[in-house]
Design a protein around this motif. Structure first.
Motif, PDB file in Angstrom:
ATOM      1  N   GLY A 333     -25.527  27.501  35.315  1.00  0.00           N
ATOM      2  CA  GLY A 333     -26.123  25.880  35.176  1.00  0.00           C
ATOM      3  C   GLY A 333     -25.335  25.387  36.243  1.00  0.00           C
ATOM      4  N   ALA A 334     -26.110  24.419  37.136  1.00  0.00           N
ATOM      5  CA  ALA A 334     -25.442  23.672  38.515  1.00  0.00           C
ATOM      6  C   ALA A 334     -24.293  22.998  38.104  1.00  0.00           C
ATOM      7  N   GLY A 335     -23.924  22.230  37.040  1.00  0.00           N
ATOM      8  CA  GLY A 335     -22.690  21.807  36.642  1.00  0.00           C
ATOM      9  C   GLY A 335     -21.349  22.718  36.862  1.00  0.00           C
ATOM     10  N   HIS A 336     -21.696  24.041  36.644  1.00  0.00           N
ATOM     11  CA  HIS A 336     -20.479  24.824  37.108  1.00  0.00           C
ATOM     12  C   HIS A 336     -20.172  24.887  38.494  1.00  0.00           C
ATOM     13  N   PHE A 337     -20.842  24.178  39.504  1.00  0.00           N
ATOM     14  CA  PHE A 337     -20.789  24.280  40.663  1.00  0.00           C
ATOM     15  C   PHE A 337     -20.330  23.118  41.450  1.00  0.00           C
ATOM     16  N   VAL A 338     -20.120  22.044  40.458  1.00  0.00           N
ATOM     17  CA  VAL A 338     -19.947  20.833  40.796  1.00  0.00           C
ATOM     18  C   VAL A 338     -18.397  20.110  40.592  1.00  0.00           C
ATOM     19  N   GLY A 339     -17.832  19.782  41.799  1.00  0.00           N
ATOM     20  CA  GLY A 339     -16.308  19.056  41.766  1.00  0.00           C
ATOM     21  C   GLY A 339     -15.360  19.862  41.241  1.00  0.00           C
ATOM     22  N   PRO A 340     -14.363  19.368  41.471  1.00  0.00           N
ATOM     23  CA  PRO A 340     -12.967  19.882  40.878  1.00  0.00           C
ATOM     24  C   PRO A 340     -13.044  20.803  39.669  1.00  0.00           C
ATOM     25  N   GLY A 341     -12.279  22.093  39.948  1.00  0.00           N
ATOM     26  CA  GLY A 341     -12.558  22.845  38.732  1.00  0.00           C
ATOM     27  C   GLY A 341     -13.728  23.690  38.602  1.00  0.00           C
ATOM     28  N   SER A 342     -14.483  23.590  39.637  1.00  0.00           N
ATOM     29  CA  SER A 342     -16.015  24.235  39.447  1.00  0.00           C
ATOM     30  C   SER A 342     -15.850  25.673  40.027  1.00  0.00           C
ATOM     31  N   VAL A 343     -16.709  26.593  40.016  1.00  0.00           N
ATOM     32  CA  VAL A 343     -16.377  27.987  40.432  1.00  0.00           C
ATOM     33  C   VAL A 343     -16.337  27.989  41.813  1.00  0.00           C
ATOM     34  N   ILE A 344     -16.936  27.112  42.636  1.00  0.00           N
ATOM     35  CA  ILE A 344     -16.757  26.886  44.057  1.00  0.00           C
ATOM     36  C   ILE A 344     -15.303  26.723  44.444  1.00  0.00           C
ATOM     37  N   ASP A 345     -14.878  25.679  43.720  1.00  0.00           N
ATOM     38  CA  ASP A 345     -13.512  25.042  43.836  1.00  0.00           C
ATOM     39  C   ASP A 345     -12.481  26.291  43.596  1.00  0.00           C
ATOM     40  N   LEU A 346     -12.761  26.789  42.512  1.00  0.00           N
ATOM     41  CA  LEU A 346     -11.603  27.756  42.059  1.00  0.00           C
ATOM     42  C   LEU A 346     -11.816  29.155  43.065  1.00  0.00           C
ATOM     43  N   LEU A 347     -13.194  29.341  43.458  1.00  0.00           N
ATOM     44  CA  LEU A 347     -13.070  30.481  44.349  1.00  0.00           C
ATOM     45  C   LEU A 347     -12.272  30.237  45.897  1.00  0.00           C
ATOM     46  N   ARG A 348     -12.516  28.924  46.232  1.00  0.00           N
ATOM     47  CA  ARG A 348     -11.839  28.496  47.355  1.00  0.00           C
ATOM     48  C   ARG A 348     -10.264  28.524  47.437  1.00  0.00           C
ATOM     49  N   ARG A 349      -9.724  28.130  46.006  1.00  0.00           N
ATOM     50  CA  ARG A 349      -8.268  27.983  45.727  1.00  0.00           C
ATOM     51  C   ARG A 349      -7.860  29.338  45.726  1.00  0.00           C
TER      52      ARG A 349
END
Length: 358
Positions: A333-349
């Motif tokens: 679901g696209a919402g899992h890749f949007v904003g703080p705490g998203s999959v993208i954000d966690l990977l970058r952290r």
């Protein structure tokens, strides 16, 4: 499903069982299927077997209700096509190492009929991938119910929905129930409150003209099966539902009241998440939200439905999946890749290089 009954909502594939309730709410509408666009892409949108239809003297024989359903469907397809005055380019990211590439593709689980969402970049990723990773796989979820983790005596003691909302919301809920078949009302009375709240949202959207149809994950799953490539789930749907059922009942009842009280949505509001997604709009202000605040006033659903899952997915992607040589397409679901705490954000952290390829 592409909506969870509140502005901007998208939801997990584990909530797709609610569609049965939504269809019962307006049987004259029926379930709309995605249609092939005027110009066929390299990979077809759908391939359905020809119907065996009864004819009399060469004329199709069918009921008036079927005629109305088909007319409504084609009118909706025409409306949707006219609204897409852009070429789709949904967001895609990738991570990888020397021998593994993982593409991350946010999806919408149910789209308006006839909606265009693919382009050559995405289709190139689909062709290259030798494994499709989804939130869940239909054949593995056939025994999942919305009562996972709830004791049988607790299920038996569930009060009717009318008794789960305060007095000021009962009139509106009763009016909605009066439009539904009795068996639908009875089934919703047996549901945990959080999923009944989503059901209320779906039904209300149907009653104002929404037509849910297959989403991107459905097409991807069918395509990978048709081409003989493996499909796996990144999580167990049964555990996800169990975790959500642990949300305090008081918070779930506030969600139900919010679903009942929400104003009816316009077609533009219903379609906004799909258009944002197809145009790659995944900023903090994107309408692609898993749990809008309006639906979950105390933010109790956000943890088991979003935060816990995103964190677990990142661990799996960086562990088990990155250890596999080859190319993986992870669609969720696209919402899992949007904003703080998203999959993208966690990977970058975690220090992972995340490249946006579209």
């Amino acid at each position: 499903m592409r909506r969870i009954g509140q502005p901007g909502g998208t939801c997990s594939r584990t909530t797709k069982l609610v569609l049965a309730l939504a269809i019962l709410a307006q049987t004259a509408m029926g379930a709309a299927q995605s249609a092939t666009p005027d110009v066929a892409p390299k990979l077809p949108y759908a391939a359905y077997p020809a119907d065996d239809r009864l004819t009399l003297s060469g004329k199709l024989v069918r009921s008036e209700s079927e005629d109305k359903r088909e007319a409504a469907l084609w009118a909706e397809i025409a409306r949707v096509r006219a609204s897409q005055n852009y070429e789709p380019h949904p967001a895609i990211w990738k991570i990888g190492d020397a021998d593994t590439t993982i593409y991350l593709f946010g999806t919408v689980h149910s789209l308006p009929p006839g909606f265009r969402w693919r382009n050559p970049v995405l289709e190139g990723v689909v062709v290259r991938a030798n494994l499709l990773l989804l939130e869940s796989v239909d054949e593995q979820d056939h025994d999942v119910t919305f009562r996972e983790g709830i004791a049988p005596d607790t299920v038996a003691a569930m009060p009717p929905l009318l008794d789960r909302v305060s007095h000021r919301f009962r009139g509106k809920l009763a009016a909605l129930q009066a439009l539904l078949p009795p068996e639908t009302v009875a089934e919703m009375d047996r549901m945990p409150t959080w999923i009944a709240a989503m059901g209320v949202g779906y039904i209300r959207d149907l009653l104002v003209g929404d037509m849910p149809s297959d989403g991107a994950d459905d097409w991807l799953e069918k395509h990978f099966r048709a081409t003989g490539r493996p499909i796996e789930a990144i999580e167990q749907a049964k555990q996800v539902v169990t975790n959500i059922n642990a949300v305090p009942e008081s918070a779930q009842r506030l969600m139900l009241e919010a679903a009942v009280a929400a104003p009816d949505r316009s077609r533009a509001e219903l379609d906004a998440p799909a258009h944002a997604w197809a145009q790659g709009e995944v900023g903090d202000d994107s309408p692609l939200k898993i749990v809008p605040q309006e639906l979950d006033p105390q933010a109790k659903l956000a943890d088991p439905l979003l935060a816990q899952r995103n964190a677990a997915w990142v661990e799996t992607l960086l562990g088990k999946e990155m250890a596999r040589p080859g190319t993986i397409l992870f669609a969720a679901g696209a919402g899992h890749f949007v904003g703080p705490g998203s999959v993208i954000d966690l990977l970058r952290r975690r220090g992972v290089r995340v490249e946006r390829v579209q």
